[in-house]
Write a protein that holds these residues in place. Structure first.
Motif, PDB file in Angstrom:
ATOM      1  N   VAL A  28      58.125  26.230  59.057  1.00 48.93           N
ATOM      2  CA  VAL A  28      58.020  25.700  60.416  1.00 48.93           C
ATOM      3  C   VAL A  28      57.678  26.788  61.423  1.00 48.93           C
ATOM      4  O   VAL A  28      57.284  26.496  62.551  1.00 48.93           O
ATOM      5  CB  VAL A  28      59.318  24.972  60.819  1.00 48.93           C
ATOM      6  N   THR A  29      57.788  28.055  61.022  1.00 51.98           N
ATOM      7  CA  THR A  29      57.415  29.128  61.947  1.00 51.98           C
ATOM      8  C   THR A  29      55.923  29.113  62.253  1.00 51.98           C
ATOM      9  O   THR A  29      55.486  29.769  63.198  1.00 51.98           O
ATOM     10  CB  THR A  29      57.808  30.506  61.374  1.00 51.98           C
ATOM     11  N   ARG A  30      55.142  28.389  61.500  1.00 55.88           N
ATOM     12  CA  ARG A  30      53.721  28.240  61.824  1.00 55.88           C
ATOM     13  C   ARG A  30      53.524  27.283  63.003  1.00 55.88           C
ATOM     14  O   ARG A  30      52.427  27.132  63.511  1.00 55.88           O
ATOM     15  CB  ARG A  30      52.963  27.680  60.621  1.00 55.88           C
ATOM     16  N   GLY A  31      54.596  26.618  63.402  1.00 60.31           N
ATOM     17  CA  GLY A  31      54.484  25.524  64.341  1.00 60.31           C
ATOM     18  C   GLY A  31      54.482  24.232  63.533  1.00 60.31           C
ATOM     19  O   GLY A  31      54.797  24.242  62.344  1.00 60.31           O
ATOM     20  N   PRO A  32      54.141  23.090  64.153  1.00 60.66           N
ATOM     21  CA  PRO A  32      54.067  21.852  63.370  1.00 60.66           C
ATOM     22  C   PRO A  32      53.150  22.045  62.174  1.00 60.66           C
ATOM     23  O   PRO A  32      52.044  22.542  62.304  1.00 60.66           O
ATOM     24  CB  PRO A  32      53.483  20.850  64.373  1.00 60.66           C
ATOM     25  N   SER A  33      53.629  21.688  61.002  1.00 63.89           N
ATOM     26  CA  SER A  33      52.842  21.938  59.795  1.00 63.89           C
ATOM     27  C   SER A  33      52.894  20.744  58.862  1.00 63.89           C
ATOM     28  O   SER A  33      53.633  19.783  59.087  1.00 63.89           O
ATOM     29  CB  SER A  33      53.387  23.180  59.061  1.00 63.89           C
ATOM     30  N   MET A  34      52.127  20.821  57.796  1.00 62.39           N
ATOM     31  CA  MET A  34      52.054  19.705  56.869  1.00 62.39           C
ATOM     32  C   MET A  34      53.359  19.484  56.112  1.00 62.39           C
ATOM     33  O   MET A  34      53.577  18.430  55.534  1.00 62.39           O
ATOM     34  CB  MET A  34      50.911  19.926  55.883  1.00 62.39           C
ATOM     35  N   HIS A  35      54.255  20.493  56.127  1.00 63.17           N
ATOM     36  CA  HIS A  35      55.518  20.367  55.405  1.00 63.17           C
ATOM     37  C   HIS A  35      56.674  19.956  56.301  1.00 63.17           C
ATOM     38  O   HIS A  35      57.751  19.638  55.803  1.00 63.17           O
ATOM     39  CB  HIS A  35      55.857  21.685  54.711  1.00 63.17           C
ATOM     40  N   THR A  36      56.475  19.957  57.627  1.00 59.40           N
ATOM     41  CA  THR A  36      57.551  19.610  58.543  1.00 59.40           C
ATOM     42  C   THR A  36      58.079  18.208  58.271  1.00 59.40           C
ATOM     43  O   THR A  36      59.274  17.952  58.316  1.00 59.40           O
ATOM     44  CB  THR A  36      57.055  19.702  60.006  1.00 59.40           C
ATOM     45  N   GLU A  37      57.166  17.279  57.990  1.00 60.62           N
ATOM     46  CA  GLU A  37      57.536  15.881  57.763  1.00 60.62           C
ATOM     47  C   GLU A  37      57.493  15.519  56.276  1.00 60.62           C
ATOM     48  O   GLU A  37      57.395  14.354  55.919  1.00 60.62           O
ATOM     49  CB  GLU A  37      56.576  14.971  58.542  1.00 60.62           C
ATOM     50  N   GLN A  38      57.609  16.518  55.395  1.00 62.00           N
ATOM     51  CA  GLN A  38      57.417  16.252  53.966  1.00 62.00           C
ATOM     52  C   GLN A  38      58.522  15.392  53.370  1.00 62.00           C
ATOM     53  O   GLN A  38      58.265  14.536  52.529  1.00 62.00           O
ATOM     54  CB  GLN A  38      57.331  17.580  53.200  1.00 62.00           C
ATOM     55  N   PHE A  39      59.751  15.622  53.791  1.00 57.61           N
ATOM     56  CA  PHE A  39      60.887  14.953  53.167  1.00 57.61           C
ATOM     57  C   PHE A  39      61.543  13.965  54.123  1.00 57.61           C
ATOM     58  O   PHE A  39      61.574  14.183  55.338  1.00 57.61           O
ATOM     59  CB  PHE A  39      61.904  15.993  52.687  1.00 57.61           C
ATOM     60  N   GLU A  40      62.098  12.910  53.563  1.00 56.82           N
ATOM     61  CA  GLU A  40      62.732  11.877  54.373  1.00 56.82           C
ATOM     62  C   GLU A  40      64.054  12.381  54.966  1.00 56.82           C
ATOM     63  O   GLU A  40      64.724  13.250  54.407  1.00 56.82           O
ATOM     64  CB  GLU A  40      63.006  10.629  53.523  1.00 56.82           C
ATOM     65  N   GLY A  41      64.408  11.814  56.095  1.00 57.20           N
ATOM     66  CA  GLY A  41      65.730  12.060  56.669  1.00 57.20           C
ATOM     67  C   GLY A  41      65.838  13.201  57.648  1.00 57.20           C
ATOM     68  O   GLY A  41      66.827  13.283  58.389  1.00 57.20           O
ATOM     69  N   LEU A  42      64.858  14.093  57.660  1.00 59.12           N
ATOM     70  CA  LEU A  42      64.939  15.245  58.560  1.00 59.12           C
ATOM     71  C   LEU A  42      63.548  15.747  58.908  1.00 59.12           C
ATOM     72  O   LEU A  42      62.579  15.477  58.205  1.00 59.12           O
ATOM     73  CB  LEU A  42      65.769  16.373  57.955  1.00 59.12           C
ATOM     74  N   THR A  43      63.482  16.478  59.993  1.00 61.57           N
ATOM     75  CA  THR A  43      62.244  17.136  60.395  1.00 61.57           C
ATOM     76  C   THR A  43      62.619  18.461  61.056  1.00 61.57           C
ATOM     77  O   THR A  43      63.794  18.759  61.239  1.00 61.57           O
ATOM     78  CB  THR A  43      61.407  16.248  61.327  1.00 61.57           C
ATOM     79  N   TRP A  44      61.592  19.248  61.393  1.00 59.64           N
ATOM     80  CA  TRP A  44      61.828  20.608  61.860  1.00 59.64           C
ATOM     81  C   TRP A  44      60.907  20.921  63.037  1.00 59.64           C
ATOM     82  O   TRP A  44      59.806  20.381  63.134  1.00 59.64           O
ATOM     83  CB  TRP A  44      61.546  21.629  60.746  1.00 59.64           C
ATOM     84  N   CYS A  45      61.363  21.806  63.921  1.00 58.33           N
ATOM     85  CA  CYS A  45      60.503  22.291  64.996  1.00 58.33           C
ATOM     86  C   CYS A  45      60.937  23.702  65.371  1.00 58.33           C
ATOM     87  O   CYS A  45      62.027  24.150  64.977  1.00 58.33           O
ATOM     88  CB  CYS A  45      60.543  21.372  66.214  1.00 58.33           C
ATOM     89  N   SER A  46      60.098  24.425  66.111  1.00 59.69           N
ATOM     90  CA  SER A  46      60.425  25.809  66.443  1.00 59.69           C
ATOM     91  C   SER A  46      59.708  26.241  67.710  1.00 59.69           C
ATOM     92  O   SER A  46      58.755  25.606  68.144  1.00 59.69           O
ATOM     93  CB  SER A  46      60.042  26.753  65.293  1.00 59.69           C
ATOM     94  N   VAL A  47      60.192  27.343  68.285  1.00 61.30           N
ATOM     95  CA  VAL A  47      59.531  27.977  69.429  1.00 61.30           C
ATOM     96  C   VAL A  47      59.361  29.461  69.117  1.00 61.30           C
ATOM     97  O   VAL A  47      60.252  30.092  68.544  1.00 61.30           O
ATOM     98  CB  VAL A  47      60.328  27.807  70.741  1.00 61.30           C
ATOM     99  N   PRO A  48      58.219  30.048  69.455  1.00 60.55           N
ATOM    100  CA  PRO A  48      58.028  31.484  69.211  1.00 60.55           C
ATOM    101  C   PRO A  48      58.842  32.316  70.187  1.00 60.55           C
ATOM    102  O   PRO A  48      59.061  31.926  71.340  1.00 60.55           O
ATOM    103  CB  PRO A  48      56.523  31.678  69.441  1.00 60.55           C
ATOM    104  N   LEU A  49      59.265  33.480  69.728  1.00 61.87           N
ATOM    105  CA  LEU A  49      60.045  34.404  70.552  1.00 61.87           C
ATOM    106  C   LEU A  49      59.177  35.553  71.064  1.00 61.87           C
ATOM    107  O   LEU A  49      59.695  36.526  71.602  1.00 61.87           O
ATOM    108  CB  LEU A  49      61.224  34.948  69.740  1.00 61.87           C
TER     109      LEU A  49
END
Length: 327
Positions: A136-157
């Motif tokens: 997810v450090t790439r930003g929204p990616s093809m794997h963020t929504e890969q699995f059911e039940g959860l998702t991921w997001c991030s902000v650069p520092l």
């Protein structure tokens, strides 16, 4: 992301209070980033904040240190909308196997991840969680929504690169939208308010000058990128001279060979050296047959992304990345 925001979060957690995760500092929860996403909304930031405790202080402290050191690092969030599904194993014959367990927990949380793949989090995480935190450090990616039940997001520092668009041409309008979308900070300069307006450049900083000779009163940093895209190429010499005087990291100019020869002569007459002229990318953008303003914008922004990639990553790191992709 502001240092002050991280400091306020740390102080709130130290005092046992629920911190505020404002979308101005965490745009991954903002309306623009979450539009059309059924699992993340602006309210999600405060939902996660409700679950943060003093145990999360080291995560935010590590993020603060990374920001101060200018590291390539991110602050990320695990968002759970179905705990049972998040922990289930949903690998298939295509995906890499991460064991029998899906996510280690049914709760969301915050984590730190650096480009060196250092992870700091207060919660237990599984091999699959580790994979998704790194991804997810790439930003929204093809794997963020890969699995059911959860998702991921991030902000650069780390800070975004500023791109100057000299000229409010049709191509510049298309470039501004694309460059903003891929994380550049865009500033557009022109001498005509009829072209330099909110309708054409809704997301960019806009600087209206009386004429292009006023560029000399504007400062740029050596880390900035400059795209010379003036309407009809009429002020390309002023743009090239300004960019090279400020030692911009990247300077590109659009135009054909004949026009570029004329710009060269005018630039040299006004003090530009041959070495400075040769440092200007001509024509700007990657070569793949682009002709329309939108197509040219894709070529230009793709080149900006490539320049940023080569600036941030060593040749060794780039070769390793390309090898992992099979290129």
């Amino acid at each position: 992301m502001r240092e002050e925001a991280l400091l306020q979060i740390i102080k709130a957690l130290q005092a046992g209070r629920v911190p505020q995760l404002g979308v101005e500092d965490f745009p991954c929860f903002g309306a623009q980033a979450t539009q059309g996403n059924p699992h993340i909304a602006p309210q999600t930031a405060q939902d996660i904040a409700q679950g943060l405790t003093a145990a999360d202080i080291p995560t935010f402290e590590r993020a603060l240190a990374a920001m101060r050191e200018g590291e390539l690092a991110w602050l990320g969030f695990k968002v759970v909308y179905d705990g049972a599904a998040a922990q289930a194993n949903t690998d298939n014959n295509v995906t890499k196997k991460y064991g029998e367990l899906g996510s280690a927990t049914a709760q969301g949380g915050v984590f730190f991840c650096s480009d060196a793949k250092e992870i700091v989090a207060s919660w237990e995480y599984s091999p699959r969680d580790t994979f998704q935190m790194k991804d997810v450090t790439r930003g929204p990616s093809m794997h963020t929504e890969q699995f059911e039940g959860l998702t991921w997001c991030s902000v650069p520092l780390f800070g975004s690169v500023r791109v100057w668009l000299l000229g409010a041409s049709d191509v510049a309008s298309e470039v501004a939208a694309l460059a903003d979308h891929v994380g550049f900070q865009v500033t557009v300069v022109d001498d005509d308010a009829a072209y330099l307006n909110e309708e054409r450049f809704p997301l960019a900083e806009r600087i209206l000058v009386g004429d292009f000779s006023e560029l000399d009163g504007i400062d740029a940093a050596p880390t900035d990128y400059v795209c010379v895209l003036t309407r009809g190429h009429m002020h390309d010499p002023e743009g090239c001279l300004w960019a090279t005087r400020h030692n911009a990291h990247y300077v590109g100019m659009m135009g054909c060979a004949g026009k570029n020869n004329t710009v060269y002569e005018l630039c040299v007459q006004n003090g530009m050296t041959d070495a400075q002229w040769e440092s200007v990318k001509r024509p700007i953008g990657l070569k793949f047959g682009a002709k329309t303003p939108a197509e040219l914008a894709i070529a230009i922004v793709a080149e900006l992304v490539d320049v940023r990639y080569r600036e941030r990553y060593s040749e060794e790191a780039r070769n390793k990345h390309e090898a992992s992709l099979g290129r």
